[in-house]
Write a protein that holds these residues in place. Sequence first.
Motif, PDB file in Angstrom:
ATOM      1  N   LEU A 207      -0.016 -10.900  18.511  1.00  0.00           N
ATOM      2  CA  LEU A 207       1.271 -11.536  18.792  1.00  0.00           C
ATOM      3  C   LEU A 207       1.354 -12.062  20.219  1.00  0.00           C
ATOM      4  O   LEU A 207       1.844 -13.182  20.439  1.00  0.00           O
ATOM      5  N   SER A 208       0.924 -11.282  21.181  1.00  0.00           N
ATOM      6  CA  SER A 208       1.042 -11.720  22.576  1.00  0.00           C
ATOM      7  C   SER A 208       0.254 -12.999  22.829  1.00  0.00           C
ATOM      8  O   SER A 208       0.736 -13.925  23.503  1.00  0.00           O
ATOM      9  N   VAL A 209      -0.956 -13.069  22.273  1.00  0.00           N
ATOM     10  CA  VAL A 209      -1.785 -14.267  22.443  1.00  0.00           C
ATOM     11  C   VAL A 209      -1.132 -15.468  21.767  1.00  0.00           C
ATOM     12  O   VAL A 209      -1.102 -16.574  22.327  1.00  0.00           O
ATOM     13  N   ILE A 210      -0.593 -15.265  20.568  1.00  0.00           N
ATOM     14  CA  ILE A 210       0.036 -16.353  19.826  1.00  0.00           C
ATOM     15  C   ILE A 210       1.280 -16.858  20.544  1.00  0.00           C
ATOM     16  O   ILE A 210       1.516 -18.078  20.637  1.00  0.00           O
ATOM     17  N   ILE A 211       2.094 -15.951  21.059  1.00  0.00           N
ATOM     18  CA  ILE A 211       3.320 -16.353  21.763  1.00  0.00           C
ATOM     19  C   ILE A 211       2.980 -17.174  23.008  1.00  0.00           C
ATOM     20  O   ILE A 211       3.584 -18.234  23.263  1.00  0.00           O
ATOM     21  N   LEU A 212       2.022 -16.711  23.781  1.00  0.00           N
ATOM     22  CA  LEU A 212       1.633 -17.451  24.981  1.00  0.00           C
ATOM     23  C   LEU A 212       1.032 -18.809  24.636  1.00  0.00           C
ATOM     24  O   LEU A 212       1.365 -19.830  25.254  1.00  0.00           O
ATOM     25  N   THR A 213       0.156 -18.826  23.629  1.00  0.00           N
ATOM     26  CA  THR A 213      -0.480 -20.081  23.236  1.00  0.00           C
ATOM     27  C   THR A 213       0.546 -21.083  22.735  1.00  0.00           C
ATOM     28  O   THR A 213       0.552 -22.253  23.147  1.00  0.00           O
ATOM     29  N   GLY A 214       1.431 -20.648  21.843  1.00  0.00           N
ATOM     30  CA  GLY A 214       2.434 -21.549  21.296  1.00  0.00           C
ATOM     31  C   GLY A 214       3.392 -22.060  22.350  1.00  0.00           C
ATOM     32  O   GLY A 214       3.706 -23.259  22.394  1.00  0.00           O
ATOM     33  N   THR A 215       3.873 -21.178  23.215  1.00  0.00           N
ATOM     34  CA  THR A 215       4.852 -21.568  24.230  1.00  0.00           C
ATOM     35  C   THR A 215       4.293 -22.600  25.197  1.00  0.00           C
ATOM     36  O   THR A 215       4.898 -23.661  25.420  1.00  0.00           O
ATOM     37  N   PHE A 216       3.135 -22.316  25.758  1.00  0.00           N
ATOM     38  CA  PHE A 216       2.591 -23.228  26.760  1.00  0.00           C
ATOM     39  C   PHE A 216       2.045 -24.513  26.136  1.00  0.00           C
ATOM     40  O   PHE A 216       2.039 -25.563  26.786  1.00  0.00           O
ATOM     41  N   THR A 217       1.605 -24.439  24.870  1.00  0.00           N
ATOM     42  CA  THR A 217       1.203 -25.670  24.190  1.00  0.00           C
ATOM     43  C   THR A 217       2.403 -26.592  24.011  1.00  0.00           C
ATOM     44  O   THR A 217       2.320 -27.802  24.274  1.00  0.00           O
ATOM     45  N   GLY A 218       3.534 -26.042  23.577  1.00  0.00           N
ATOM     46  CA  GLY A 218       4.745 -26.848  23.434  1.00  0.00           C
ATOM     47  C   GLY A 218       5.221 -27.408  24.760  1.00  0.00           C
ATOM     48  O   GLY A 218       5.673 -28.559  24.844  1.00  0.00           O
ATOM     49  N   MET A 219       5.132 -26.628  25.820  1.00  0.00           N
ATOM     50  CA  MET A 219       5.568 -27.084  27.143  1.00  0.00           C
ATOM     51  C   MET A 219       4.704 -28.232  27.643  1.00  0.00           C
ATOM     52  O   MET A 219       5.215 -29.255  28.134  1.00  0.00           O
ATOM     53  N   VAL A 220       3.390 -28.077  27.519  1.00  0.00           N
ATOM     54  CA  VAL A 220       2.487 -29.139  27.967  1.00  0.00           C
ATOM     55  C   VAL A 220       2.657 -30.387  27.115  1.00  0.00           C
ATOM     56  O   VAL A 220       2.678 -31.522  27.628  1.00  0.00           O
ATOM     57  N   PHE A 221       2.795 -30.202  25.807  1.00  0.00           N
ATOM     58  CA  PHE A 221       2.947 -31.331  24.903  1.00  0.00           C
ATOM     59  C   PHE A 221       4.226 -32.103  25.212  1.00  0.00           C
ATOM     60  O   PHE A 221       4.252 -33.340  25.176  1.00  0.00           O
ATOM     61  N   ALA A 222       5.308 -31.384  25.514  1.00  0.00           N
ATOM     62  CA  ALA A 222       6.559 -32.037  25.867  1.00  0.00           C
ATOM     63  C   ALA A 222       6.414 -32.832  27.158  1.00  0.00           C
ATOM     64  O   ALA A 222       6.918 -33.959  27.274  1.00  0.00           O
ATOM     65  N   PHE A 223       5.733 -32.250  28.128  1.00  0.00           N
ATOM     66  CA  PHE A 223       5.541 -32.926  29.407  1.00  0.00           C
ATOM     67  C   PHE A 223       4.742 -34.215  29.224  1.00  0.00           C
ATOM     68  O   PHE A 223       5.116 -35.282  29.751  1.00  0.00           O
ATOM     69  N   GLN A 224       3.629 -34.134  28.483  1.00  0.00           N
ATOM     70  CA  GLN A 224       2.793 -35.307  28.270  1.00  0.00           C
ATOM     71  C   GLN A 224       3.507 -36.370  27.433  1.00  0.00           C
ATOM     72  O   GLN A 224       3.370 -37.574  27.689  1.00  0.00           O
ATOM     73  N   SER A 225       4.268 -35.933  26.425  1.00  0.00           N
ATOM     74  CA  SER A 225       5.007 -36.885  25.600  1.00  0.00           C
ATOM     75  C   SER A 225       6.065 -37.604  26.420  1.00  0.00           C
ATOM     76  O   SER A 225       6.295 -38.809  26.252  1.00  0.00           O
ATOM     77  N   TYR A 226       6.719 -36.859  27.302  1.00  0.00           N
ATOM     78  CA  TYR A 226       7.757 -37.466  28.145  1.00  0.00           C
ATOM     79  C   TYR A 226       7.182 -38.571  29.020  1.00  0.00           C
ATOM     80  O   TYR A 226       7.809 -39.631  29.198  1.00  0.00           O
ATOM     81  N   ILE A 227       5.983 -38.345  29.559  1.00  0.00           N
ATOM     82  CA  ILE A 227       5.363 -39.362  30.416  1.00  0.00           C
ATOM     83  C   ILE A 227       5.172 -40.666  29.646  1.00  0.00           C
ATOM     84  O   ILE A 227       5.420 -41.766  30.168  1.00  0.00           O
ATOM     85  N   GLY A 228       4.736 -40.572  28.379  1.00  0.00           N
ATOM     86  CA  GLY A 228       4.534 -41.772  27.581  1.00  0.00           C
ATOM     87  C   GLY A 228       5.838 -42.426  27.151  1.00  0.00           C
ATOM     88  O   GLY A 228       6.003 -43.649  27.272  1.00  0.00           O
ATOM     89  N   PHE A 229       6.778 -41.621  26.645  1.00  0.00           N
ATOM     90  CA  PHE A 229       8.033 -42.183  26.135  1.00  0.00           C
ATOM     91  C   PHE A 229       8.934 -42.714  27.248  1.00  0.00           C
ATOM     92  O   PHE A 229       9.749 -43.609  27.015  1.00  0.00           O
ATOM     93  N   HIS A 230       8.800 -42.159  28.440  1.00  0.00           N
ATOM     94  CA  HIS A 230       9.646 -42.596  29.555  1.00  0.00           C
ATOM     95  C   HIS A 230       9.398 -44.069  29.899  1.00  0.00           C
ATOM     96  O   HIS A 230      10.310 -44.763  30.381  1.00  0.00           O
ATOM     97  N   ARG A 231       8.202 -44.546  29.648  1.00  0.00           N
ATOM     98  CA  ARG A 231       7.880 -45.942  29.933  1.00  0.00           C
ATOM     99  C   ARG A 231       8.659 -46.905  29.045  1.00  0.00           C
ATOM    100  O   ARG A 231       8.842 -48.075  29.399  1.00  0.00           O
TER     101      ARG A 231
END
Length: 256
Positions: free
Chosen positions: A55-79
């Motif tokens: 569980l601990s590994v899954i929670i960390l992996t899922g959380t930070f994957t979503g955070m990074v994905f949101a950040f990268q998506s924002y860079i593209g969509f902001h244009r």
Amino acid sequence: MIKFFEIVGAPILNFIYGSGRIFLFFIDFFRWVFVPPYRLKLLFKQIEFIGINSLSVIILTGTFTGMVFAFQSYIGFHRFGAEYMVGTVVGLGMARELGPVLSSIMVAARAGSAIAAEIGTMRVTEQIDALYALAVEPVQYLVVPRMLAGVIVMPILNIIAVFCGVVGGYFVGVEILGINKTLYLEYMYRYVDFEDIYNGLIKATVFGLILTLVGCYKGFYTTGGAEGVGKATTESVVLSSVLILVFDYILTAFMF
């Protein structure tokens, strides 16, 4: 010329031999699933080991994957002034691909390798031979509980990974990057369907079967003492990860 064909043909023959052997191993597992006695205590123990302890590994992996994905998506969509679509992309990406694939690879690295090492140690120390001598079928005793546990817990771990990824993406998108909360949630609800989540659960179930099958197979046929156990452990992680990616493409092609 003969030497050339030997060099080229040996890996092909090994691949065919290994594929047939692992398929027969899966058939053997499937046959013993329905044969009593049903060892529920061993099943629950493996559910705890593969699922709860991951569980601990899954929670960390899922959380930070979503955070990074949101950040990268924002860079593209902001244009293009479409920042509100970040939630949609994070939801679809986590539900369809990133949740099932990354959670399965992490479980393969943590639990799949441990399964291969544990069963491999039993093989080289002749404990599996002792089970045969005691009239206990090793596949039923060692393999069936682990593979059933993998099939049961991976969809649950996938749900947790997707939820944590969506929450992490929301935190980055709304709280850090300042995307309008209403638009963020509205577009995510509009375009992320239950079918996306359902297909992700199917993928997670298949990946759970794959990672436990490979771990049990590599451990069951370990040779060469302690060195062989280490080799089997490494090969189980690599093969599980590759097969997860390959079957991810195959399942995606059929589902979407």
